[in-house]
Design a protein around this motif. Sequence first.
Motif, mmCIF file in Angstrom:
data_model
loop_
_atom_site.group_PDB
_atom_site.id
_atom_site.type_symbol
_atom_site.label_atom_id
_atom_site.label_comp_id
_atom_site.label_asym_id
_atom_site.label_seq_id
_atom_site.Cartn_x
_atom_site.Cartn_y
_atom_site.Cartn_z
ATOM 1 N N ASP A 9 -117.917 -30.676 7.524
ATOM 2 C CA ASP A 9 -117.899 -29.366 6.874
ATOM 3 C C ASP A 9 -117.839 -28.243 7.904
ATOM 4 O OD1 ASP A 9 -117.946 -30.554 4.408
ATOM 5 O OD2 ASP A 9 -120.086 -30.159 4.032
ATOM 6 N N ALA A 10 -118.603 -28.381 8.985
ATOM 7 C CA ALA A 10 -118.598 -27.365 10.042
ATOM 8 C C ALA A 10 -117.227 -27.296 10.705
ATOM 9 C CB ALA A 10 -119.679 -27.675 11.069
ATOM 10 N N GLU A 11 -116.611 -28.466 10.922
ATOM 11 C CA GLU A 11 -115.280 -28.505 11.532
ATOM 12 C C GLU A 11 -114.250 -27.843 10.616
ATOM 13 O OE1 GLU A 11 -112.080 -31.873 12.878
ATOM 14 O OE2 GLU A 11 -114.189 -32.288 13.255
ATOM 15 N N ARG A 12 -114.327 -28.123 9.330
ATOM 16 C CA ARG A 12 -113.402 -27.495 8.365
ATOM 17 C C ARG A 12 -113.593 -25.983 8.336
ATOM 18 N NH1 ARG A 12 -114.247 -31.949 3.828
ATOM 19 N NH2 ARG A 12 -112.750 -33.475 4.597
ATOM 20 N N ALA A 13 -114.840 -25.539 8.357
ATOM 21 C CA ALA A 13 -115.115 -24.100 8.344
ATOM 22 C C ALA A 13 -114.548 -23.446 9.602
ATOM 23 C CB ALA A 13 -116.617 -23.851 8.239
ATOM 24 N N ALA A 14 -114.676 -24.111 10.753
ATOM 25 C CA ALA A 14 -114.135 -23.581 12.003
ATOM 26 C C ALA A 14 -112.603 -23.502 11.932
ATOM 27 C CB ALA A 14 -114.578 -24.441 13.182
ATOM 28 N N GLU A 15 -111.976 -24.529 11.384
ATOM 29 C CA GLU A 15 -110.517 -24.537 11.252
ATOM 30 C C GLU A 15 -110.052 -23.457 10.272
ATOM 31 O OE1 GLU A 15 -108.370 -26.192 13.193
ATOM 32 O OE2 GLU A 15 -110.104 -27.022 14.240
ATOM 33 N N ASP A 16 -110.807 -23.229 9.200
ATOM 34 C CA ASP A 16 -110.469 -22.167 8.247
ATOM 35 C C ASP A 16 -110.515 -20.802 8.922
ATOM 36 O OD1 ASP A 16 -110.073 -23.998 6.228
ATOM 37 O OD2 ASP A 16 -112.008 -23.624 5.232
ATOM 38 N N LYS A 17 -111.535 -20.573 9.730
ATOM 39 C CA LYS A 17 -111.652 -19.300 10.460
ATOM 40 C C LYS A 17 -110.480 -19.143 11.433
ATOM 41 C CE LYS A 17 -116.322 -17.903 10.001
ATOM 42 N NZ LYS A 17 -116.189 -16.890 8.993
ATOM 43 N N LEU A 18 -110.087 -20.236 12.070
ATOM 44 C CA LEU A 18 -108.960 -20.194 12.991
ATOM 45 C C LEU A 18 -107.677 -19.836 12.239
ATOM 46 C CD1 LEU A 18 -107.674 -20.657 15.775
ATOM 47 C CD2 LEU A 18 -107.606 -23.100 15.238
ATOM 48 N N LEU A 19 -107.453 -20.466 11.100
ATOM 49 C CA LEU A 19 -106.255 -20.161 10.315
ATOM 50 C C LEU A 19 -106.258 -18.707 9.841
ATOM 51 C CD1 LEU A 19 -105.747 -23.444 8.281
ATOM 52 C CD2 LEU A 19 -104.260 -22.514 10.060
ATOM 53 N N GLU A 20 -107.426 -18.203 9.470
ATOM 54 C CA GLU A 20 -107.537 -16.799 9.059
ATOM 55 C C GLU A 20 -107.166 -15.865 10.203
ATOM 56 O OE1 GLU A 20 -111.511 -16.164 7.593
ATOM 57 O OE2 GLU A 20 -111.256 -17.666 6.009
ATOM 58 N N ALA A 21 -107.430 -16.274 11.415
ATOM 59 C CA ALA A 21 -107.132 -15.448 12.593
ATOM 60 C C ALA A 21 -105.677 -15.588 13.038
ATOM 61 C CB ALA A 21 -108.055 -15.834 13.744
ATOM 62 N N GLY A 22 -104.915 -16.473 12.422
ATOM 63 C CA GLY A 22 -103.541 -16.756 12.840
ATOM 64 C C GLY A 22 -102.653 -15.526 12.947
ATOM 65 N N HIS A 23 -102.688 -14.662 11.936
ATOM 66 C CA HIS A 23 -101.834 -13.462 11.965
ATOM 67 C C HIS A 23 -102.252 -12.508 13.079
ATOM 68 C CE1 HIS A 23 -99.320 -14.309 8.556
ATOM 69 N NE2 HIS A 23 -100.390 -14.677 7.866
ATOM 70 N N THR A 24 -103.549 -12.376 13.291
ATOM 71 C CA THR A 24 -104.045 -11.524 14.374
ATOM 72 C C THR A 24 -103.572 -12.076 15.720
ATOM 73 O OG1 THR A 24 -105.985 -10.979 13.045
ATOM 74 C CG2 THR A 24 -106.122 -10.534 15.411
ATOM 75 N N LEU A 25 -103.663 -13.392 15.886
ATOM 76 C CA LEU A 25 -103.207 -14.028 17.131
ATOM 77 C C LEU A 25 -101.710 -13.823 17.332
ATOM 78 C CD1 LEU A 25 -105.156 -17.400 16.881
ATOM 79 C CD2 LEU A 25 -105.653 -15.490 18.419
ATOM 80 N N LEU A 26 -100.944 -14.063 16.280
ATOM 81 C CA LEU A 26 -99.491 -13.928 16.366
ATOM 82 C C LEU A 26 -99.103 -12.492 16.716
ATOM 83 C CD1 LEU A 26 -96.648 -15.083 16.046
ATOM 84 C CD2 LEU A 26 -96.826 -14.592 13.596
ATOM 85 N N ASP A 27 -99.712 -11.527 16.043
ATOM 86 C CA ASP A 27 -99.392 -10.125 16.320
ATOM 87 C C ASP A 27 -99.726 -9.750 17.761
ATOM 88 O OD1 ASP A 27 -98.433 -9.751 13.758
ATOM 89 O OD2 ASP A 27 -100.290 -8.881 12.996
#
Length: 190
Positions: free
Chosen positions: A15-33
């Motif tokens: 569950d912790a790993e999934r939550a970390a991956e979800d946060k990473l995916l949420e940050a994807g647009h910020t990273l790309l920009d």
Amino acid sequence: AVKSIDPADPILARDAERAAEDKLLEAGHTLLDACKKRKFDDALKVLDGLPLSQGAQDEREVVAAAAGFWDAFLKGYRARVGQDTSLRLSDEKRATGKLGRVELDRAVVGLVEVEHDSLHADQMILLAFDVLPAGEPASYVKTAMYFFVVGKRDVSRLYLATARELGANIEGNERVWRTGAIRAAQVIKK
């Protein structure tokens, strides 16, 4: 009495790993920009603020590699200031003249300002390889990851394959290239 939670519980770890991956995916647009604007330090700060995960570590390596290419490109470009030059542009035209100053987003060639985005990928690579050691797998990884984060997957694919042929360990880079947060943001933007 309250029952304590075992930190070694595999379900909680998953569950912790999934939550970390979800946060990473949420940050994807910020990273790309940030990467498209070549603000690699900003992208690394975003990644540093995320929970630890293999995905975040892989994305961090990709951004750091892209930043390494960008730094080499700027150094190679700036080393030619004051010299007569002919730059190949992405529209197959050329900018010819004495290279004036090189800024973070453009250079002056003769009387013309040339934005870095208008340079042909091969021209950028030639300038970066004035600094990066040619034939070194890490140079090809940096090149591949730079072109990946700025959205030029065809160039990236070629240099990633070359890095693999030269013996580079590119597993993490490939994970990000195929299914990482930056890649997901690229697909969604289209």
